[in-house]
Design an enzyme around this catalytic site. Sequence first.
Site, short mmCIF file in Angstrom:
data_model
loop_
_atom_site.label_atom_id
_atom_site.label_comp_id
_atom_site.label_asym_id
_atom_site.label_seq_id
_atom_site.Cartn_x
_atom_site.Cartn_y
_atom_site.Cartn_z
N ASP A 130 0.92 -1.14 0.15
CA ASP A 130 -0.09 -0.10 -0.08
C ASP A 130 0.85 1.25 0.16
OD1 ASP A 130 -2.29 -1.36 0.21
OD2 ASP A 130 -2.72 -1.12 2.18
N ARG A 183 -1.41 -0.43 -8.68
CA ARG A 183 -2.68 -0.23 -8.22
C ARG A 183 -2.85 1.20 -8.36
NH1 ARG A 183 -3.97 -0.89 -2.24
NH2 ARG A 183 -4.36 -2.94 -2.57
C1 LIG Z 1 -8.75 -1.22 -3.23
C2 LIG Z 1 -8.31 0.12 -2.89
C3 LIG Z 1 -7.22 0.24 -2.45
C4 LIG Z 1 -6.49 1.61 -1.90
N1 LIG Z 1 -5.28 1.79 -1.33
C5 LIG Z 1 -4.93 2.99 -1.31
C6 LIG Z 1 -3.56 3.19 -0.99
O1 LIG Z 1 -2.80 2.23 -0.83
N2 LIG Z 1 -3.09 4.28 -0.57
C7 LIG Z 1 -4.01 5.46 -0.47
O2 LIG Z 1 -3.60 6.70 -0.42
N3 LIG Z 1 -5.21 5.24 -0.91
C8 LIG Z 1 -5.73 4.01 -1.20
N4 LIG Z 1 -7.02 3.77 -1.37
C9 LIG Z 1 -8.15 4.82 -1.05
C10 LIG Z 1 -8.13 5.99 -2.08
O3 LIG Z 1 -7.03 6.68 -2.28
C11 LIG Z 1 -9.37 6.79 -2.19
O4 LIG Z 1 -9.11 7.59 -1.09
C12 LIG Z 1 -10.68 6.14 -1.93
O5 LIG Z 1 -10.90 4.88 -2.75
C13 LIG Z 1 -11.79 7.25 -2.27
O6 LIG Z 1 -11.62 7.62 -3.68
P1 LIG Z 1 -12.79 7.19 -4.70
O7 LIG Z 1 -11.71 6.65 -5.86
O8 LIG Z 1 -13.56 6.14 -4.39
O9 LIG Z 1 -13.32 8.46 -5.35
P2 LIG Z 1 -14.19 9.72 -4.38
O10 LIG Z 1 -14.21 10.95 -5.50
O11 LIG Z 1 -13.45 10.05 -3.16
O12 LIG Z 1 -15.53 9.05 -4.46
C14 LIG Z 1 -16.26 8.60 -5.54
C15 LIG Z 1 -17.63 8.24 -4.89
O13 LIG Z 1 -17.47 6.97 -4.35
C16 LIG Z 1 -18.16 6.66 -3.21
N5 LIG Z 1 -17.32 6.59 -2.04
C17 LIG Z 1 -16.02 6.94 -2.29
N6 LIG Z 1 -15.59 6.91 -0.79
C18 LIG Z 1 -16.44 6.35 -0.13
C19 LIG Z 1 -16.56 6.21 1.51
N7 LIG Z 1 -15.49 6.32 2.27
N8 LIG Z 1 -17.80 5.71 1.89
C20 LIG Z 1 -18.83 5.55 0.99
N9 LIG Z 1 -18.76 5.83 -0.22
C21 LIG Z 1 -17.66 6.42 -0.81
C22 LIG Z 1 -19.13 8.03 -3.06
O14 LIG Z 1 -20.33 7.66 -3.80
C23 LIG Z 1 -18.43 9.14 -3.99
O15 LIG Z 1 -19.09 9.96 -4.59
C24 LIG Z 1 -7.63 2.50 -2.00
C25 LIG Z 1 -8.77 2.51 -2.52
C26 LIG Z 1 -9.30 1.42 -2.96
C27 LIG Z 1 -10.49 0.92 -3.45
#
Ligand SMILES: Cc1cc2nc3c(=O)[nH]c(=O)nc-3n(C[C@H](O)[C@H](O)[C@H](O)COP(=O)(O)OP(=O)(O)OC[C@H]3O[C@@H](n4cnc5c(N)ncnc54)[C@H](O)[C@@H]3O)c2cc1C
Length: 306
Positions: A130, A183
């Site tokens: 990560d 990723r």
């Molecule tokens: C498999 C995976 C691994 C990850 N690994 C890392 C990592 O190693 N390092 C790192 O910094 N980040 C990591 N993340 C977190 C990532 O960086 C984001 O903070 C997170 O995924 C929210 O961003 P989004 O792309 O969903 O878009 P956003 O613009 O945040 O959200 C888009 C839509 O998704 C839904 N959504 C998003 N978050 C949530 C929530 N918490 N609860 C409910 N609905 C939500 C909502 O409908 C929102 O409108 C990971 C995420 C995933 C999915």
Amino acid sequence: MLRAFFVWLSESRALRAVAERSSIGQQTSSRFVAGTTVEDVMAATRTMNDLGLTVSIDNLGENVTNPDEARQSAALYHRLLDEITARGLKANVSVKLTHMGLDIDENLARENVCALVAHAAGCHNFIRVDMEGSSYTQRTLDLVRELHRVPGHEDTVGAVIQSYMRRSRRDIEELLAERIRIRLCKGAYKEPPELAFQRKSEVDSNYIELMKMLLKSGVYPGIATHDEKIIDATEAFARDEKIPPDAFEFQMLHGIRRDLQQKLVRDGWRMRVYIPFGTEWYPYLMRRLAERPANVFFIAKNLFRR
Ligand SMILES: Cc1cc2nc3c(=O)[nH]c(=O)nc-3n(C[C@H](O)[C@H](O)[C@H](O)COP(=O)(O)OP(=O)(O)OC[C@H]3O[C@@H](n4cnc5c(N)ncnc54)[C@H](O)[C@@H]3O)c2cc1C
């Protein structure tokens, strides 16, 4: 402002200590965390596999300050790899370097992760490292590259790139030159404007550019997002470029957009769910609240329903 508040909360050690011990805290976390034991996470993994989704298991914990704690965390990951193999589950593991001791001693973290990668190679599994806050970015990428260079480990270790970081295009070019699996996510930490895009529109458009680089690379990327616009753009790009559905996977977090996770599988795409478990859920939960403060109401409603 709320985002900044929850990110600030995620960094508070004092609040973390209180919250993780309280029973209300444990109930609160259950929406996003699959229990506290290995048995809990194996059951959650089986459920996902039965629905046609693969999994990446994360044992919650970060920024450990004691070498024994780091070694115990690594030992738990060894156990996870054995349990996944013994039960024939479709799952890999996600590891944070600060959970493996990076804040204490870089060599300790190296030793712990190196042994995990060797173990994963022996059981044909995969370790995803990560990405944490920007003070760890370079060290994390350097270590992933070092581990990936070990003969026999080529398909066993991968990195994470965050689209909010201004440096990410260059990092992707370097990782892809060595065929290191990536990723792509948006990024979950608070970063200053000189290092990271601050506006959602910039983070999103960078994500789409980077997604295209990754899909065209042929180095099996993970497109980690719940953002439907980005998912639609990824599907459209894959179709236009004739990139087959088994050349990449979508990834989402446990408990978030379960409807969309299953729809993607029904539509023939690959989907991996990141399932965190363990008692040290506080910083993880705060980052999820930072992404969507409305989750506070959702969680509160569920608490009162019990
Ligand atoms: C498999 C995976 C691994 C990850 N690994 C890392 C990592 O190693 N390092 C790192 O910094 N980040 C990591 N993340 C977190 C990532 O960086 C984001 O903070 C997170 O995924 C929210 O961003 P989004 O792309 O969903 O878009 P956003 O613009 O945040 O959200 C888009 C839509 O998704 C839904 N959504 C998003 N978050 C949530 C929530 N918490 N609860 C409910 N609905 C939500 C909502 O409908 C929102 O409108 C990971 C995420 C995933 C999915």
